[in-house]
Design a protein around this motif. Structure first.
Motif, short mmCIF file in Angstrom:
data_model
loop_
_atom_site.label_atom_id
_atom_site.label_comp_id
_atom_site.label_asym_id
_atom_site.label_seq_id
_atom_site.Cartn_x
_atom_site.Cartn_y
_atom_site.Cartn_z
N PRO A 1 31.99 40.13 44.32
CA PRO A 1 32.05 38.66 44.30
C PRO A 1 33.49 38.16 44.14
CG PRO A 1 30.45 39.48 42.71
CD PRO A 1 31.17 40.67 43.26
N PHE A 2 33.83 37.13 44.87
CA PHE A 2 35.09 36.40 44.74
C PHE A 2 36.32 37.20 45.19
CE2 PHE A 2 32.30 35.84 41.05
CZ PHE A 2 31.69 34.66 41.44
N LEU A 3 36.15 38.41 45.70
CA LEU A 3 37.30 39.24 46.07
C LEU A 3 38.17 38.56 47.13
CD1 LEU A 3 38.85 41.89 45.74
CD2 LEU A 3 37.45 42.82 47.56
N SER B 1 39.61 49.54 37.20
CA SER B 1 39.34 48.45 36.26
C SER B 1 37.97 48.73 35.66
CB SER B 1 39.30 47.09 36.97
OG SER B 1 40.56 46.77 37.48
N ARG B 2 37.87 48.58 34.35
CA ARG B 2 36.60 48.82 33.68
C ARG B 2 36.30 47.66 32.74
NH1 ARG B 2 39.34 53.70 33.78
NH2 ARG B 2 38.23 55.38 34.84
N PHE B 3 35.02 47.29 32.69
CA PHE B 3 34.57 46.31 31.72
C PHE B 3 33.08 46.49 31.47
CE2 PHE B 3 34.22 44.23 35.84
CZ PHE B 3 33.00 43.56 35.79
N SER B 4 32.63 45.97 30.35
CA SER B 4 31.22 46.06 29.96
C SER B 4 30.62 44.67 29.88
CB SER B 4 31.07 46.75 28.61
OG SER B 4 31.50 48.08 28.70
N LEU C 1 29.89 36.85 33.37
CA LEU C 1 30.05 38.02 34.24
C LEU C 1 31.01 37.70 35.39
CD1 LEU C 1 29.32 40.90 35.05
CD2 LEU C 1 27.33 39.96 36.26
N GLU C 2 30.89 36.51 35.97
CA GLU C 2 31.80 36.07 37.03
C GLU C 2 33.24 36.08 36.53
OE1 GLU C 2 32.75 31.70 38.83
OE2 GLU C 2 30.65 32.31 38.86
N ASN C 3 33.47 35.56 35.33
CA ASN C 3 34.83 35.55 34.77
C ASN C 3 35.36 36.95 34.51
OD1 ASN C 3 35.05 32.77 34.85
ND2 ASN C 3 34.26 32.49 32.80
N LEU C 4 34.49 37.87 34.09
CA LEU C 4 34.91 39.26 33.89
C LEU C 4 35.36 39.88 35.21
CD1 LEU C 4 32.23 40.64 31.39
CD2 LEU C 4 34.68 40.34 30.96
N TYR C 5 34.58 39.67 36.27
CA TYR C 5 34.96 40.17 37.59
C TYR C 5 36.33 39.62 38.00
CZ TYR C 5 30.82 42.52 39.55
OH TYR C 5 29.84 43.42 39.84
N ILE C 6 36.47 38.32 37.93
CA ILE C 6 37.71 37.67 38.39
C ILE C 6 38.90 38.18 37.60
CG2 ILE C 6 38.94 35.46 38.48
CD1 ILE C 6 36.19 34.18 39.16
N ARG C 7 38.79 38.20 36.28
CA ARG C 7 39.91 38.63 35.43
C ARG C 7 40.29 40.08 35.71
NH1 ARG C 7 38.61 37.37 29.72
NH2 ARG C 7 37.16 39.04 30.04
N ILE D 1 39.69 41.98 38.46
CA ILE D 1 40.25 42.18 39.80
C ILE D 1 41.66 41.60 39.88
CG2 ILE D 1 39.99 41.54 42.23
CD1 ILE D 1 36.95 41.89 41.80
N GLU D 2 41.88 40.43 39.29
CA GLU D 2 43.24 39.86 39.28
C GLU D 2 44.22 40.77 38.56
OE1 GLU D 2 42.78 35.93 37.62
OE2 GLU D 2 42.58 35.04 39.61
N ASN D 3 43.81 41.33 37.42
CA ASN D 3 44.67 42.25 36.68
C ASN D 3 44.97 43.50 37.51
OD1 ASN D 3 44.89 40.58 34.47
ND2 ASN D 3 43.28 41.60 33.30
N ASN D 4 43.96 44.00 38.21
CA ASN D 4 44.14 45.18 39.04
C ASN D 4 45.18 44.91 40.13
OD1 ASN D 4 43.60 47.19 41.20
ND2 ASN D 4 41.92 47.80 39.87
N ILE D 5 45.04 43.78 40.81
CA ILE D 5 45.99 43.43 41.87
C ILE D 5 47.38 43.18 41.30
CG2 ILE D 5 46.56 41.67 43.60
CD1 ILE D 5 43.54 41.43 44.14
N ASP D 6 47.47 42.52 40.14
CA ASP D 6 48.77 42.28 39.51
C ASP D 6 49.47 43.59 39.17
OD1 ASP D 6 48.55 39.54 39.73
OD2 ASP D 6 47.82 39.25 37.68
N GLN D 7 48.72 44.57 38.67
CA GLN D 7 49.31 45.88 38.36
C GLN D 7 49.83 46.55 39.63
OE1 GLN D 7 46.40 48.14 36.19
NE2 GLN D 7 46.39 46.72 34.46
N PHE D 8 49.05 46.42 40.70
CA PHE D 8 49.49 46.98 41.98
C PHE D 8 50.79 46.31 42.44
CE2 PHE D 8 49.47 46.39 46.64
CZ PHE D 8 49.71 47.70 47.00
N LEU D 9 50.84 44.98 42.35
CA LEU D 9 52.05 44.25 42.77
C LEU D 9 53.25 44.65 41.91
CD1 LEU D 9 50.57 40.72 43.47
CD2 LEU D 9 51.50 42.33 45.14
N ASP D 10 53.03 44.84 40.61
CA ASP D 10 54.13 45.25 39.73
C ASP D 10 54.67 46.62 40.13
OD1 ASP D 10 53.97 42.90 38.32
OD2 ASP D 10 52.81 43.75 36.67
#
Length: 169
Positions: free
Chosen positions: A50-52, A118-121, A137-143, A145-154
């Motif tokens: 979702p939201f990717l 990325s892992r979350f419960s 749950l939607e906010n967990l997904y968004i946060r 995935i955004e963190n994952n992409i930010d780490q990749f960009l860094d």
């Protein structure tokens, strides 16, 4: 009295403009790792998350003929952790794995391949539809995935500056 009011108003206006002269806007293109923004052709494969698409668009912009190609392959694994006697799961662990492959179009080669996790419960509510639970749950997904992409960009900054293919010396 009229002159005094104008004088006070003038001082107030000068103070206002001098206080606001160093305002920096929170949207700064340099902070977006502009090396890829609107310069990268994106291809998303794998599991439907979702939201990717919206998140990827906000992080990389859009390009149809950019000099770089980025393939984002995503897979998701859900694991029910604690099961009560009535077979209701009390916690679901999510693991999202994103494989990034960045290619240079002109050299027809990979610049960087990277796998990030990325892992979350999440503890679902078992009694019917719960809007608050779904929104969480939607906010967990968004946060995540955004963190994952930010780490990749860094991790990209140094590799992109070199602009070398993986198999080049």
């Amino acid at each position: 009295s009229y002159l005094m009011k104008n004088f006070i108003l003038l001082i107030f206006i000068l103070c206002f403009f001098s206080a606001c002269s160093n305002i920096e806007f929170s949207y700064n293109e340099n902070e977006l790792n502009n090396q890829l923004y609107n310069k990268t052709n994106i291809k998303i494969t794998g599991d439907e998350i979702p939201f990717l698409n919206n998140i990827v668009l906000s992080k990389f912009g859009s390009s149809k003929n950019g000099p770089l190609d980025l393939e984002i392959n995503i897979s998701e694994k859900k694991t029910k952790m604690t099961i009560k006697t009535n077979q209701v799961s009390t916690r679901i662990d999510y693991e999202i794995v994103i494989n990034y492959t960045l290619r240079n179009q002109s050299k027809k080669c990979a610049i960087l391949t990277k796998k990030q996790f990325s892992r979350f419960s999440f503890i679902p509510k078992s009694e019917g539809y719960n809007f608050g639970s779904d929104k969480f749950l939607e906010n967990l997904y968004i946060r995540n995935i955004e963190n994952n992409i930010d780490q990749f960009l860094d991790s990209l900054e140094k590799q992109i500056e070199k602009k070398k293919c993986i198999n080049e010396n």
